[in-house]
Motif scaffolding. Structure first.
Motif, PDB file in Angstrom:
ATOM      1  N   ALA A 191      -7.299  12.417  10.991  1.00 26.15           N
ATOM      2  CA  ALA A 191      -6.377  11.532  11.480  1.00 26.15           C
ATOM      3  C   ALA A 191      -5.674  10.764  10.103  1.00 26.15           C
ATOM      4  CB  ALA A 191      -7.162  10.279  11.983  1.00 26.15           C
ATOM      5  N   ALA A 192      -4.318  10.093  10.975  1.00 27.77           N
ATOM      6  CA  ALA A 192      -3.530   8.741  10.488  1.00 27.77           C
ATOM      7  C   ALA A 192      -3.540   7.279  10.831  1.00 27.77           C
ATOM      8  CB  ALA A 192      -1.782   9.652  10.513  1.00 27.77           C
ATOM      9  N   PHE A 193      -3.684   6.664   9.840  1.00 30.13           N
ATOM     10  CA  PHE A 193      -3.865   5.422  10.113  1.00 30.13           C
ATOM     11  C   PHE A 193      -2.437   4.443   9.665  1.00 30.13           C
ATOM     12  CE2 PHE A 193      -6.092   1.291   7.662  1.00 30.13           C
ATOM     13  CZ  PHE A 193      -5.947   0.720   9.509  1.00 30.13           C
ATOM     14  N   LEU A 194      -2.156   3.741  10.489  1.00 38.75           N
ATOM     15  CA  LEU A 194      -1.354   2.782  10.912  1.00 38.75           C
ATOM     16  C   LEU A 194      -1.781   1.540  10.129  1.00 38.75           C
ATOM     17  CD1 LEU A 194       1.387   4.189  12.887  1.00 38.75           C
ATOM     18  CD2 LEU A 194       1.124   4.772  11.460  1.00 38.75           C
ATOM     19  N   LEU A 195      -1.784   0.762   9.390  1.00 38.87           N
ATOM     20  CA  LEU A 195      -2.144  -0.101   8.627  1.00 38.87           C
ATOM     21  C   LEU A 195      -1.879  -1.357   8.925  1.00 38.87           C
ATOM     22  CD1 LEU A 195      -4.389  -2.349   7.249  1.00 38.87           C
ATOM     23  CD2 LEU A 195      -3.864  -1.562   4.575  1.00 38.87           C
ATOM     24  N   CYS A 196      -1.885  -2.256   9.978  1.00 37.70           N
ATOM     25  CA  CYS A 196      -0.804  -3.367  10.502  1.00 37.70           C
ATOM     26  C   CYS A 196      -0.559  -4.523   9.863  1.00 37.70           C
ATOM     27  CB  CYS A 196      -0.381  -3.254  11.890  1.00 37.70           C
ATOM     28  SG  CYS A 196      -0.213  -1.276  12.434  1.00 37.70           S
ATOM     29  N   GLN A 197      -0.506  -4.869   9.002  1.00 37.63           N
ATOM     30  CA  GLN A 197      -0.365  -6.030   8.257  1.00 37.63           C
ATOM     31  C   GLN A 197       0.931  -6.156   6.749  1.00 37.63           C
ATOM     32  OE1 GLN A 197      -4.471  -7.123   7.919  1.00 37.63           O
ATOM     33  NE2 GLN A 197      -4.598  -6.566   5.560  1.00 37.63           N
ATOM     34  N   GLY A 217       8.251   5.658   2.729  1.00 34.83           N
ATOM     35  CA  GLY A 217       7.992   5.660   1.481  1.00 34.83           C
ATOM     36  C   GLY A 217       9.929   6.531   0.700  1.00 34.83           C
ATOM     37  N   LEU A 218       9.802   7.327   2.416  1.00 29.48           N
ATOM     38  CA  LEU A 218      11.346   7.951   2.176  1.00 29.48           C
ATOM     39  C   LEU A 218      12.428   6.825   1.985  1.00 29.48           C
ATOM     40  CD1 LEU A 218      10.989  10.754   4.845  1.00 29.48           C
ATOM     41  CD2 LEU A 218      10.573  10.479   2.174  1.00 29.48           C
ATOM     42  N   PRO A 219      13.262   7.058   1.697  1.00 28.57           N
ATOM     43  CA  PRO A 219      15.050   6.374   1.162  1.00 28.57           C
ATOM     44  C   PRO A 219      16.097   6.298   2.258  1.00 28.57           C
ATOM     45  CG  PRO A 219      14.984   8.275  -0.430  1.00 28.57           C
ATOM     46  CD  PRO A 219      13.531   8.774   0.360  1.00 28.57           C
ATOM     47  N   TYR A 266      -2.916   7.858   5.802  1.00 30.52           N
ATOM     48  CA  TYR A 266      -1.670   6.126   5.784  1.00 30.52           C
ATOM     49  C   TYR A 266      -0.975   5.757   5.390  1.00 30.52           C
ATOM     50  CZ  TYR A 266      -3.659   5.866   1.111  1.00 30.52           C
ATOM     51  OH  TYR A 266      -3.789   5.353  -0.353  1.00 30.52           O
ATOM     52  N   LEU A 267      -0.527   4.612   5.549  1.00 25.75           N
ATOM     53  CA  LEU A 267       0.929   3.961   5.360  1.00 25.75           C
ATOM     54  C   LEU A 267       1.141   2.935   6.379  1.00 25.75           C
ATOM     55  CD1 LEU A 267       2.828   4.193   8.143  1.00 25.75           C
ATOM     56  CD2 LEU A 267       2.900   6.179   7.494  1.00 25.75           C
ATOM     57  N   LEU A 269       0.905  -0.840  -0.055  1.00 27.23           N
ATOM     58  CA  LEU A 269      -0.500   0.256   0.152  1.00 27.23           C
ATOM     59  C   LEU A 269       0.850   1.203   0.175  1.00 27.23           C
ATOM     60  CD1 LEU A 269      -2.687   1.009   0.170  1.00 27.23           C
ATOM     61  CD2 LEU A 269      -2.715   1.142   2.331  1.00 27.23           C
ATOM     62  N   LEU A 270       0.982   1.746  -0.844  1.00 18.98           N
ATOM     63  CA  LEU A 270       1.495   2.900  -1.025  1.00 18.98           C
ATOM     64  C   LEU A 270       0.877   3.788  -0.478  1.00 18.98           C
ATOM     65  CD1 LEU A 270       2.590   3.510  -5.161  1.00 18.98           C
ATOM     66  CD2 LEU A 270       3.643   2.365  -3.396  1.00 18.98           C
ATOM     67  N   PRO A 271       2.474   4.514   0.904  1.00 24.07           N
ATOM     68  CA  PRO A 271       2.263   6.001   1.528  1.00 24.07           C
ATOM     69  C   PRO A 271       1.055   6.825   1.361  1.00 24.07           C
ATOM     70  CG  PRO A 271       4.386   5.571   1.309  1.00 24.07           C
ATOM     71  CD  PRO A 271       3.233   4.305   1.082  1.00 24.07           C
ATOM     72  N   THR A 272       0.856   7.852   2.063  1.00 24.17           N
ATOM     73  CA  THR A 272      -0.342   9.110   1.687  1.00 24.17           C
ATOM     74  C   THR A 272       0.483  10.329   2.265  1.00 24.17           C
ATOM     75  OG1 THR A 272      -1.843   9.145   2.743  1.00 24.17           O
ATOM     76  CG2 THR A 272      -1.978   8.205   0.897  1.00 24.17           C
ATOM     77  N   THR A 273       1.073   9.515   3.320  1.00 25.85           N
ATOM     78  CA  THR A 273       2.300  10.822   4.488  1.00 25.85           C
ATOM     79  C   THR A 273       3.232  10.319   4.860  1.00 25.85           C
ATOM     80  OG1 THR A 273       2.141  11.362   7.248  1.00 25.85           O
ATOM     81  CG2 THR A 273       1.109   9.437   6.556  1.00 25.85           C
TER      82      THR A 273
END
Length: 293
Positions: free
Chosen positions: A130-136, A264-266, A162-163, A55-59
């Motif tokens: 809010a921000a959402f951490l999808l954990c799987q 997404g940051l290197p 989310y990320l 899932l590509l992060p948006t934050t």
């Protein structure tokens, strides 16, 4: 350093060349540079490649401080949480149906199922987003669709970002590398050119009995068990896998390298301590040369 690994690498390449169809998979736990080497090897073998579609992060981690509320579906591993935010954990957030019902509430409608999420939704509204951490590690396409639809329709001032927080080091990097190298998470290099198609997902190939052998490079978070259960000859580079036909143990981060964080940051990962194992980069380069010979 283990002696004889070059001979093992050459024999492994020769064995793979004799198989009717080879799939390369995993690619977690290694650097972006080595992920690109893995694709070079797949090209040289005319193999297919399958990586998890992330899932590509948006934050980003740094931007999390702008929120007053962070939602989590059950974990926060590897994510530096700001001290000024409140964390709300709810395992239901891992389900597509939850986000479908939150969308119903967002549109001003309701159902019995949606009402069970009213308290959660009102907390998101109260803090204006809010921000959402999808954990799987594995995220279904249905969940991605519902989550992105909620975000697209969210009219709150901060919205919802989310990320995906995973246990697989550089899983996002593997996906981004696959997009760059092959145009998709799953692709075949048979015939010398890339052909991206979901039919080349490891699960699909195993289900259809379309594999002659599978090559695990780096980590795969348990996917190797699927190949073994299907009775497909499994080869491994990086970790010794019980049941594999041949494994070449290698140091995954001996020389360091670049990875993508889950936002997404290197970042540069320092070289690991001396384990006495050959660096995986050297194993891959040796195999690429052998496959091209």
């Amino acid at each position: 350093m283990k002696s004889g690994w070059k001979q093992d690498a050459a024999e492994l390449v020769r064995a793979l060349k004799q198989e009717r169809a080879v799939a390369v998979f995993g690619l977690c736990g290694i650097s972006l540079e080595d992920q690109h080497r893995a694709f070079q090897l797949a090209r040289a073998l005319g193999a297919s490649v399958s990586v998890r579609r992330a899932l590509l992060p948006t934050t980003t981690f740094g931007a999390l401080s702008r929120y007053r509320l962070i939602l989590s579906s059950g974990c926060t591993q590897g994510v530096p949480l700001p001290s000024n935010v409140r964390l709300l954990t709810d395992e239901r957030l891992n389900c597509a149906e939850t986000w479908r019902n939150l969308r119903i509430l967002q549109r001003g409608h309701t159902t019995t199922e949606a009402e069970s999420l009213r308290a959660l939704y009102e907390q998101i509204v109260e803090v204006e987003g809010a921000a959402f951490l999808l954990c799987q590690d594995d995220v279904s396409e249905e969940l991605k669709t519902e989550l992105m639809s909620f975000c697209a329709e969210c009219a709150l001032p901060i919205g919802l970002d989310y990320l995906q927080a995973t246990d697989c080091l550089n899983m996002l990097g593997a996906y981004e590398t696959a997009l760059e190298e092959a145009g998709g998470a799953h692709a075949s290099f048979a015939g010398g050119t890339e052909y991206p198609n979901d039919a080349f997902a490891l699960e699909e190939l195993l289900k259809n009995g379309a594999l002659g052998a599978a090559l695990l490079i780096g980590d795969a978070a348990g996917q190797e068990e699927e190949a073994l259960k299907a009775g497909v000859p499994l080869y491994s580079i990086g970790n010794a896998v019980p049941g594999a036909v041949r494994s070449i143990p290698a140091e995954l981060q001996c020389k360091g390298g670049t990875i993508l964080r889950s936002d997404g940051l290197p970042v540069w990962v320092a070289a690991s301590g001396q384990s006495g194992l050959v660096p995986i980069s050297e194993v891959l380069e040796t195999m690429i040369a052998e496959a091209r010979a």
